[in-house]
Design a protein around this motif. Sequence first.
Motif, mmCIF file in Angstrom:
data_model
loop_
_atom_site.group_PDB
_atom_site.id
_atom_site.type_symbol
_atom_site.label_atom_id
_atom_site.label_comp_id
_atom_site.label_asym_id
_atom_site.label_seq_id
_atom_site.Cartn_x
_atom_site.Cartn_y
_atom_site.Cartn_z
ATOM 1 N N GLY A 43 -7.750 9.362 -3.872
ATOM 2 C CA GLY A 43 -7.060 8.110 -4.160
ATOM 3 C C GLY A 43 -6.474 7.410 -2.937
ATOM 4 N N LEU A 44 -6.055 8.205 -1.953
ATOM 5 C CA LEU A 44 -5.376 7.618 -0.807
ATOM 6 C C LEU A 44 -6.263 6.651 -0.018
ATOM 7 C CD1 LEU A 44 -3.159 10.500 0.656
ATOM 8 C CD2 LEU A 44 -2.477 8.487 -0.661
ATOM 9 N N ILE A 71 -6.432 3.421 -1.774
ATOM 10 C CA ILE A 71 -5.216 2.610 -1.631
ATOM 11 C C ILE A 71 -5.182 1.926 -0.275
ATOM 12 C CG2 ILE A 71 -2.694 2.777 -1.500
ATOM 13 C CD1 ILE A 71 -2.857 5.079 -3.511
ATOM 14 N N TRP A 96 1.271 6.623 -6.661
ATOM 15 C CA TRP A 96 0.112 7.502 -6.900
ATOM 16 C C TRP A 96 0.500 8.974 -6.709
ATOM 17 C CZ3 TRP A 96 -4.309 8.021 -9.104
ATOM 18 C CH2 TRP A 96 -5.271 8.933 -8.654
ATOM 19 N N VAL A 128 2.285 1.694 -3.495
ATOM 20 C CA VAL A 128 1.257 2.204 -4.414
ATOM 21 C C VAL A 128 0.962 3.676 -4.110
ATOM 22 C CG1 VAL A 128 -1.143 1.974 -5.141
ATOM 23 C CG2 VAL A 128 0.240 -0.072 -4.769
ATOM 24 N N ALA A 129 0.948 4.024 -2.802
ATOM 25 C CA ALA A 129 0.686 5.417 -2.425
ATOM 26 C C ALA A 129 1.790 6.330 -2.959
ATOM 27 C CB ALA A 129 0.572 5.541 -0.912
ATOM 28 N N ALA A 182 0.835 -1.207 0.000
ATOM 29 C CA ALA A 182 0.000 0.000 0.000
ATOM 30 C C ALA A 182 0.869 1.256 0.000
ATOM 31 C CB ALA A 182 -0.926 0.007 1.207
ATOM 32 N N TRP A 234 -5.779 13.470 -5.522
ATOM 33 C CA TRP A 234 -4.801 12.718 -4.714
ATOM 34 C C TRP A 234 -5.424 12.245 -3.392
ATOM 35 C CZ3 TRP A 234 -2.166 14.330 -0.057
ATOM 36 C CH2 TRP A 234 -1.094 13.472 0.312
#
Length: 229
Positions: A225-226, A229, A19, A15-16, A12, A222
């Motif tokens: 999205g977090l 994730i 992102w 990916v963060a 995670a 952003w």
Amino acid sequence: KRTDHIAVFRLAATVAVIWTLLIAGSLGWNIYKDRRHAFDLAQKEAQATFNKDLAFRLWATKHGGVYVPATEETPPNPYLSHVPERDIRLPSGKRLTLMNPAYMLKQVMGDYSGLYGIRGHITSLKALNPLNEPDEWERKALAAFERGAKEVTEVADMNGAPHFRFIQRLITQKGCLKCHGRQGYRENDVRGGIGIALPLSPYLAMERKRAGALLLSHGVLWLIGLPGI
């Protein structure tokens, strides 16, 4: 299970980070494109102003200048004293004086600058009128014309404010020799240049406003999205 949790957390976090980098990259790219667009618009306006000035000068050259009433604002041009019939008097007694293309264009540029804030300057390395002497930036551009350049552009400060500076060369035409032939010019010589100084403040303000909107939209995206994730 603890090992699985750590693996999931690391995945995670990775990916963060990806992102975040994607959002930052998109924001930077869009801000860069907007700034380039702002400068492109400034260059197009400078080119359009130059085209207007050049068309006016060509018209004046084609007609050999024009006669206008001699006034305090438009006195007889001392640099045309060698031109026959620089001054004529009508049967009514009214006195007219000849305005050559450079004299005409200088007045038009002054009026245009007062109305719209865009400074124009006709200049040459061999200027007859000291008011047409080039500044340091123009002198370098005129020297570049002697080496074959046709146009010079740059963003530079003028009076503490950023301006888009643009200059294109002027080619001597037959009508120019009426006033400048005694300087040794021949047809198709580089006579000098017409320079445009366009204030960039309105374009930069537009770019900053757009950058603020991009920052907000990318920040919201952003944040959305977090949690995913």
